[in-house]
Design an enzyme around this catalytic site. Structure first.
Site, PDB file in Angstrom:
ATOM      1  N   PHE A 120       0.863  -1.180   0.000  1.00  0.00           N
ATOM      2  CA  PHE A 120       0.000   0.000   0.000  1.00  0.00           C
ATOM      3  C   PHE A 120       0.899   1.229   0.000  1.00  0.00           C
ATOM      4  O   PHE A 120       1.530   1.546   1.012  1.00  0.00           O
ATOM      5  CB  PHE A 120      -0.872  -0.055   1.257  1.00  0.00           C
ATOM      6  CG  PHE A 120      -1.892   1.038   1.425  1.00  0.00           C
ATOM      7  CD1 PHE A 120      -3.113   0.971   0.771  1.00  0.00           C
ATOM      8  CD2 PHE A 120      -1.657   2.102   2.285  1.00  0.00           C
ATOM      9  CE1 PHE A 120      -4.082   1.950   0.961  1.00  0.00           C
ATOM     10  CE2 PHE A 120      -2.616   3.083   2.484  1.00  0.00           C
ATOM     11  CZ  PHE A 120      -3.834   3.007   1.818  1.00  0.00           C
ATOM     12  N   THR A 123       2.063   6.556   2.164  1.00  0.00           N
ATOM     13  CA  THR A 123       2.888   7.429   3.000  1.00  0.00           C
ATOM     14  C   THR A 123       4.099   7.982   2.249  1.00  0.00           C
ATOM     15  O   THR A 123       4.770   7.271   1.499  1.00  0.00           O
ATOM     16  CB  THR A 123       3.368   6.666   4.241  1.00  0.00           C
ATOM     17  OG1 THR A 123       2.230   6.206   4.974  1.00  0.00           O
ATOM     18  CG2 THR A 123       4.216   7.534   5.145  1.00  0.00           C
ATOM     19  N   THR A 155       5.276  -1.098   3.911  1.00  0.00           N
ATOM     20  CA  THR A 155       5.328  -2.482   4.400  1.00  0.00           C
ATOM     21  C   THR A 155       5.310  -3.467   3.244  1.00  0.00           C
ATOM     22  O   THR A 155       4.515  -3.350   2.308  1.00  0.00           O
ATOM     23  CB  THR A 155       4.136  -2.762   5.329  1.00  0.00           C
ATOM     24  OG1 THR A 155       4.185  -1.866   6.441  1.00  0.00           O
ATOM     25  CG2 THR A 155       4.174  -4.192   5.849  1.00  0.00           C
ATOM     26  N   GLY A 340      11.057  -7.382  36.137  1.00  0.00           N
ATOM     27  CA  GLY A 340      12.245  -6.758  36.715  1.00  0.00           C
ATOM     28  C   GLY A 340      13.383  -6.711  35.718  1.00  0.00           C
ATOM     29  O   GLY A 340      13.177  -6.483  34.526  1.00  0.00           O
ATOM     30  N   GLY A 341      14.595  -6.960  36.194  1.00  0.00           N
ATOM     31  CA  GLY A 341      15.771  -6.917  35.322  1.00  0.00           C
ATOM     32  C   GLY A 341      15.676  -7.891  34.165  1.00  0.00           C
ATOM     33  O   GLY A 341      16.164  -7.609  33.063  1.00  0.00           O
ATOM     34  N   GLU A 364      -1.327   3.154  10.477  1.00  0.00           N
ATOM     35  CA  GLU A 364      -2.777   3.171  10.228  1.00  0.00           C
ATOM     36  C   GLU A 364      -3.398   4.431  10.853  1.00  0.00           C
ATOM     37  O   GLU A 364      -4.579   4.449  11.183  1.00  0.00           O
ATOM     38  CB  GLU A 364      -3.478   1.922  10.785  1.00  0.00           C
ATOM     39  CG  GLU A 364      -2.864   0.599  10.385  1.00  0.00           C
ATOM     40  CD  GLU A 364      -3.191   0.200   8.966  1.00  0.00           C
ATOM     41  OE1 GLU A 364      -3.111   1.081   8.093  1.00  0.00           O
ATOM     42  OE2 GLU A 364      -3.500  -0.965   8.727  1.00  0.00           O
TER      43      GLU A 364
END
Length: 385
Positions: A120, A123, A155, A340-341, A364
């Protein structure tokens, strides 16, 4: 599709994703490519054409059926969905919304089978959320149109067989008017694809710039034929509305996976001789994510019903996409926090999802564009000045 057939499709996709694709997620992230055997399986399962009507070789899913499938696809890396997302979504819907019957017969069966991948091409560097700034032009020359311009972040363009190119055909028209859509096959002289973009996340989903230098296509390549001239923005708007609903469903599916990863980790990770699931502050994070997921899923399903009924094809999809793309970002952030880490380390699913989900608030139509669409629909002419 009847209920039994849909159940079979959903179960087959769920099994395929969890047994075949999930074990490959880290490899896909590191190598930036979907293994060819997975691509072949997707084609064999009909995933390249699940929204394309049965008369053209697809599965012909309704919006309500499609969002259920999209939520299953969201369980794994979004690069998988991106393989066939343009065929089913914004590129394929260009044909469904605006093409002549001859164009549909020529292209849709090949999109549905996966023989052809479509992109598409809307853009540009200075025309994303605002198509009125579109700089790509198409000028008539005998029985051809000559197209010049460039497209950005397209894309699947590195593997596309055809690109739906939006170009300004009437330079005198103002705003979003005077734009047409062209079918441009990949081997058309003057069409070239730039190097693959290096992105924050979604490895395995390829985007690149598209360049058009005196690209000549016959008049038959205008989507919709003579009636399609200057109708490009109308076609794009319809394609994007459908795409927003699909993306919302993918985000809900990713939230489901993130909730799963969060709860499983909290059950097994111990601190002070007890699983962290016992700590109320952890429980609060989990509760917020579960609630976000439930809300997003319900919104998507309800919006899909309205989309099928034709009662809301504008504000509903915008609201679903806005909420779900923001929601999955919150869920991913909490997932990293609970880990966490460990949640900050490469190779841990929540770290990858944290990077992957960020894009959904941008493409989009950004979250801010969705806010404008939703508000203008609610406020009517008073919002437009």
């Amino acid at each position: 599709m009847d209920a039994d057939d849909l159940t079979h499709v959903l179960e087959s996709v769920r099994d395929f994703i969890r047994t075949e694709v999930v074990p490959l997620e880290e490899q896909i992230d590191e190598q930036d490519v979907i293994p060819e055997r997975i691509v072949t399986q997707c084609k064999e399962m009909g995933l390249y054409g699940f929204t394309i009507p049965e008369q053209y070789g697809g599965l012909g899913l309704s919006a309500y059926e499609e969002v259920q499938l999209a939520m299953e696809l969201g369980w794994t890396t979004p690069a998988l969905r991106s393989l066939f997302g343009t065929n089913n979504g914004i590129a394929g819907h260009v044909l469904l919304e605006g093409a002549t019957e001859e164009q549909k017969k020529a292209w849709l069966p090949r999109l549905a089978s996966g023989e052809v991948t479509a992109s598409f091409g809307l853009t540009e560097a200075d025309a994303g959320s605002d198509p009125s700034a579109l700089a790509t032009t198409a000028k008539p020359d005998g029985d051809h149109w000559v197209i010049n311009g460039s497209k950005r972040y397209i894309t699947n363009s590195p593997v596309a067989d055809v690109i739906m190119v939006f170009a300004r055909t009437n330079p005198e028209a103002k705003g979003n008017r005077g734009i047409s859509t062209f079918l441009v096959p990949k081997d058309t002289p003057g069409l070239s694809i730039g190097p693959k973009d290096k992105k924050m996340g979604q490895a395995g989903a390829w985007t690149a710039d598209v360049h058009l230098d005196d690209v000549r296509v016959p008049h038959d390549n205008v989507v919709g034929g003579d009636k399609g001239v200057d109708q490009g923005f109308r076609i794009a708007a319809k394609c994007l509305a459908h795409g927003r609903l699909h993306i919302a469903a993918v985000c809900a599916g990713m939230a489901a996976r993130l909730v799963h990863e969060t709860t499983e980790f909290a059950k097994t990770r111990e601190q002070g001789g007890a699983p962290i699931a016992r700590f109320q502050l952890i429980q609060g994070l989990v509760a917020d994510s579960v609630t976000d997921y439930y809300a997003g899923r319900a919104l998507v399903l309800e919006t899909a019903k309205a989309f099928d009924a034709g009662t809301d094809k504008i504000a509903g999809p915008a609201a679903a996409k806005y909420f779900c793309s923001e929601m999955v970002g919150r869920v991913a952030d909490r997932a990293v926090q609970v880990h966490g880490g460990a949640g900050y380390m490469r190779g841990v699913p929540v770290e990858r999802f944290y990077r992957d989900v960020r894009l959904f608030r941008i493409y989009e139509g950004t979250s801010q564009i969705q806010q404008v669409i939703i508000a203008r629909d609610a406020l009517g002419p008073a919002a437009r000045g």
